[in-house]
Write a protein that holds these residues in place. Structure first.
Motif, PDB file in Angstrom:
ATOM      1  N   GLY A  20     -87.417   9.341 -29.963  1.00 23.37           N
ATOM      2  CA  GLY A  20     -87.983   8.868 -28.769  1.00 23.37           C
ATOM      3  C   GLY A  20     -89.127   7.726 -29.251  1.00 23.37           C
ATOM      4  O   GLY A  20     -89.740   7.253 -28.454  1.00 23.37           O
ATOM      5  N   LYS A  21     -89.075   7.469 -30.655  1.00 26.87           N
ATOM      6  CA  LYS A  21     -90.004   6.471 -31.071  1.00 26.87           C
ATOM      7  C   LYS A  21     -89.492   4.943 -30.793  1.00 26.87           C
ATOM      8  O   LYS A  21     -89.009   4.463 -31.835  1.00 26.87           O
ATOM      9  CB  LYS A  21     -90.650   6.815 -32.379  1.00 26.87           C
ATOM     10  CG  LYS A  21     -91.298   8.084 -32.673  1.00 26.87           C
ATOM     11  CD  LYS A  21     -91.588   8.494 -33.780  1.00 26.87           C
ATOM     12  CE  LYS A  21     -92.148  10.018 -34.010  1.00 26.87           C
ATOM     13  NZ  LYS A  21     -92.630  10.246 -35.468  1.00 26.87           N
ATOM     14  N   ILE A  22     -89.566   4.521 -29.736  1.00 26.56           N
ATOM     15  CA  ILE A  22     -88.967   3.143 -29.430  1.00 26.56           C
ATOM     16  C   ILE A  22     -89.673   1.979 -29.796  1.00 26.56           C
ATOM     17  O   ILE A  22     -88.975   1.045 -30.437  1.00 26.56           O
ATOM     18  CB  ILE A  22     -88.636   3.205 -27.611  1.00 26.56           C
ATOM     19  CG1 ILE A  22     -88.468   4.147 -26.960  1.00 26.56           C
ATOM     20  CG2 ILE A  22     -88.008   1.712 -27.389  1.00 26.56           C
ATOM     21  CD1 ILE A  22     -87.074   4.531 -27.481  1.00 26.56           C
ATOM     22  N   GLU A  23     -90.855   2.261 -29.941  1.00 22.72           N
ATOM     23  CA  GLU A  23     -91.613   0.781 -30.485  1.00 22.72           C
ATOM     24  C   GLU A  23     -91.515   0.649 -32.034  1.00 22.72           C
ATOM     25  O   GLU A  23     -91.130  -0.322 -32.542  1.00 22.72           O
ATOM     26  CB  GLU A  23     -93.201   1.007 -30.024  1.00 22.72           C
ATOM     27  CG  GLU A  23     -93.516   0.659 -28.795  1.00 22.72           C
ATOM     28  CD  GLU A  23     -94.873   0.871 -28.494  1.00 22.72           C
ATOM     29  OE1 GLU A  23     -95.731   1.085 -29.605  1.00 22.72           O
ATOM     30  OE2 GLU A  23     -95.366   0.743 -27.425  1.00 22.72           O
ATOM     31  N   LYS A  24     -91.416   1.698 -32.650  1.00 23.52           N
ATOM     32  CA  LYS A  24     -91.120   1.744 -34.382  1.00 23.52           C
ATOM     33  C   LYS A  24     -89.734   1.561 -34.501  1.00 23.52           C
ATOM     34  O   LYS A  24     -89.547   0.727 -35.220  1.00 23.52           O
ATOM     35  CB  LYS A  24     -91.452   3.118 -34.933  1.00 23.52           C
ATOM     36  CG  LYS A  24     -92.944   3.462 -34.718  1.00 23.52           C
ATOM     37  CD  LYS A  24     -93.176   4.787 -35.956  1.00 23.52           C
ATOM     38  CE  LYS A  24     -94.571   5.082 -35.756  1.00 23.52           C
ATOM     39  NZ  LYS A  24     -94.718   6.250 -36.298  1.00 23.52           N
ATOM     40  N   ALA A  25     -88.790   1.821 -33.654  1.00 27.06           N
ATOM     41  CA  ALA A  25     -87.458   1.584 -33.994  1.00 27.06           C
ATOM     42  C   ALA A  25     -87.180  -0.044 -33.645  1.00 27.06           C
ATOM     43  O   ALA A  25     -86.507  -0.660 -34.290  1.00 27.06           O
ATOM     44  CB  ALA A  25     -86.502   2.205 -32.763  1.00 27.06           C
ATOM     45  N   GLU A  26     -87.886  -0.568 -32.674  1.00 25.00           N
ATOM     46  CA  GLU A  26     -87.782  -1.886 -32.216  1.00 25.00           C
ATOM     47  C   GLU A  26     -88.181  -2.656 -33.208  1.00 25.00           C
ATOM     48  O   GLU A  26     -87.665  -3.968 -33.887  1.00 25.00           O
ATOM     49  CB  GLU A  26     -88.353  -2.196 -30.871  1.00 25.00           C
ATOM     50  CG  GLU A  26     -88.182  -3.679 -30.417  1.00 25.00           C
ATOM     51  CD  GLU A  26     -88.630  -3.792 -29.044  1.00 25.00           C
ATOM     52  OE1 GLU A  26     -88.627  -4.915 -28.430  1.00 25.00           O
ATOM     53  OE2 GLU A  26     -89.381  -3.009 -28.541  1.00 25.00           O
ATOM     54  N   LYS A  27     -89.467  -2.334 -33.972  1.00 27.03           N
ATOM     55  CA  LYS A  27     -89.909  -3.293 -35.062  1.00 27.03           C
ATOM     56  C   LYS A  27     -89.046  -3.233 -36.321  1.00 27.03           C
ATOM     57  O   LYS A  27     -88.587  -4.183 -36.941  1.00 27.03           O
ATOM     58  CB  LYS A  27     -91.312  -2.596 -35.360  1.00 27.03           C
ATOM     59  CG  LYS A  27     -92.478  -2.872 -34.448  1.00 27.03           C
ATOM     60  CD  LYS A  27     -93.595  -2.362 -34.891  1.00 27.03           C
ATOM     61  CE  LYS A  27     -94.851  -2.522 -33.993  1.00 27.03           C
ATOM     62  NZ  LYS A  27     -96.070  -2.071 -34.345  1.00 27.03           N
ATOM     63  N   LEU A  28     -88.354  -1.788 -36.693  1.00 26.52           N
ATOM     64  CA  LEU A  28     -87.484  -1.830 -37.748  1.00 26.52           C
ATOM     65  C   LEU A  28     -86.273  -2.726 -37.642  1.00 26.52           C
ATOM     66  O   LEU A  28     -85.632  -3.517 -38.406  1.00 26.52           O
ATOM     67  CB  LEU A  28     -87.083  -0.439 -38.019  1.00 26.52           C
ATOM     68  CG  LEU A  28     -88.308   0.452 -38.926  1.00 26.52           C
ATOM     69  CD1 LEU A  28     -87.900   1.881 -38.929  1.00 26.52           C
ATOM     70  CD2 LEU A  28     -88.445  -0.301 -40.318  1.00 26.52           C
ATOM     71  N   LEU A  29     -85.585  -2.713 -36.330  1.00 25.27           N
ATOM     72  CA  LEU A  29     -84.399  -3.405 -36.018  1.00 25.27           C
ATOM     73  C   LEU A  29     -84.757  -4.891 -36.162  1.00 25.27           C
ATOM     74  O   LEU A  29     -83.874  -5.754 -36.765  1.00 25.27           O
ATOM     75  CB  LEU A  29     -83.708  -3.335 -34.658  1.00 25.27           C
ATOM     76  CG  LEU A  29     -83.489  -1.774 -34.560  1.00 25.27           C
ATOM     77  CD1 LEU A  29     -83.129  -1.296 -32.947  1.00 25.27           C
ATOM     78  CD2 LEU A  29     -82.162  -1.674 -35.095  1.00 25.27           C
TER      79      LEU A  29
END
Length: 362
Positions: A20-29
């Motif tokens: 559920g860590k959307i912001e971190k996932a978005e940065k990595l993508l």
């Protein structure tokens, strides 16, 4: 290597999405796409923008209904299991291996003769394995710093040379004193890099050199240059004379030696100084002397003419050797190529020095 790093970012992003860590996932993508275009990364980013994923409520935060949730015993045990499973046995073993290494070559797993390309390739492989974002094993941060410092030292020609000379001194120290890591030891010995481990990682995987370090390096260079200039300025007057003394002595000796060297008595070729033609009594070899030969030369003419004939014959022998060598080379070349015309042409090459030498001996 960029593609591997991009895929690694996608894998970590998927893990963050499951938590559920959307912001971190978005940065990595986003970082993954900057390293290498991957269709999977694009699809996941599109889903995030469309709101396909939602943030999870963490324990201790109020829910939408305003009721504070507390983690159950089963949830607590799951959290502990997740924490314990943040690193694998393979990752822990990689960290332990780095800590046991005695020098930077062993840290990167290369030989002392390894070129820069092999060293950089080894670093990239280890960096993806030991990066703190991926490897949560104890000591991973220090191991990551060690491989960063290793590649920075071993890819710099001057620092690598110094490290080869002095970097292994710690191996000869008592065991009680060898408790520091390779990173700490090298830093204390002056083998430190101007970049942090994270900056080095970014440089190798598509980033740029931070401008502040470039400024620091330039400032350090100007400071060293200023110190050298201050050291050079006092060296004037007497010190400059001492430095020039060997050159002055060398010039003086060459000038003095010219006074003790007299002109030769004869020459085999005519010139303005040697203009009077003579011939030796035995072989009739022409040679030339000065106008004042009879008044200047007091030695034996017979001995002089013997010297003239010896020098003349030696010159003929050298010329004959060169002519024969050239002719034989051309003949061999013609035989190798099977060229009949070239062979006939080579047979007709004249050897005048050899002919003249033969006639003198006869």
């Amino acid at each position: 290597m960029n593609k591997e790093a991009a895929e690694d970012c996608v894998e970590r992003a998927v893990a963050y999405l499951s938590e559920g860590k959307i912001e971190k996932a978005e940065k990595l993508l986003t970082k993954s796409l900057s390293l290498h275009p991957l269709k999977r990364a694009e699809e996941l980013l599109e889903k995030i923008k469309c709101g396909a994923y939602t943030k999870r409520a963490t324990s201790g935060n109020a829910s939408d209904e305003g009721v504070r949730q507390r983690p159950t015993a089963s949830q607590g045990s799951k959290a502990e299991t997740a924490t314990e499973a943040e690193y694998t046995a393979e990752q822990l073993e990689a960290v332990k291996r780095i800590k046991k290494c005695k020098d930077y070559y062993e840290v990167l797993g290369v030989t002392k003769e390894a070129p820069d390309t092999e060293i950089k390739k080894a670093y990239k492989k280890l960096a993806l394995q030991l990066h703190p974002d991926k490897n949560k094993a104890p000591g991973a941060v220090e191991a990551f710093k060690a491989i960063g410092n290793a590649v920075a030292i071993l890819t710099d020609a001057e620092k690598r040379k110094s490290y080869d000379l002095y970097g292994s001194d710690e191996q000869h120290q008592p065991t009680a004193r060898r408790t520091r890591t390779q990173y700490e030891y090298a830093y204390s010995r002056g083998f430190e890099t101007e970049f942090t481990a994270e900056e080095l990682f970014n440089m190798f995987f598509g980033g740029n050199i931070p401008t502040q370090h470039v400024y620091m390096r330039q400032r350090r260079f100007h400071r060293a240059e200023h110190q050298q200039q201050q050291y050079r300025e006092p060296q004037s007057g007497y010190a400059a004379f001492i430095n020039l003394l060997p050159i002055i002595l060398l010039i003086g000796l060459s000038m003095m030696s010219s006074f003790f060297i007299s002109d030769p008595i004869y020459s085999l070729t005519p010139s303005q100084k040697f203009s009077v033609a003579r011939k030796t009594n035995q072989l009739k070899i022409p040679y030339y002397v000065k106008d004042n030969f009879h008044s200047e030369y007091q030695g034996s003419v017979g001995r002089l003419e013997a010297s003239v004939e010896e020098e003349y014959l030696n010159n003929l022998k050298h010329s004959c050797y060169r002519e024969r060598n050239y002719k034989e080379t051309m003949l061999m070349k013609a035989r190798n190529f099977g060229d009949r015309d070239l062979y006939l042409k080579a047979q007709n090459i004249n050897t005048p020095s050899c002919d003249k030498l033969h006639s003198l001996h006869n």
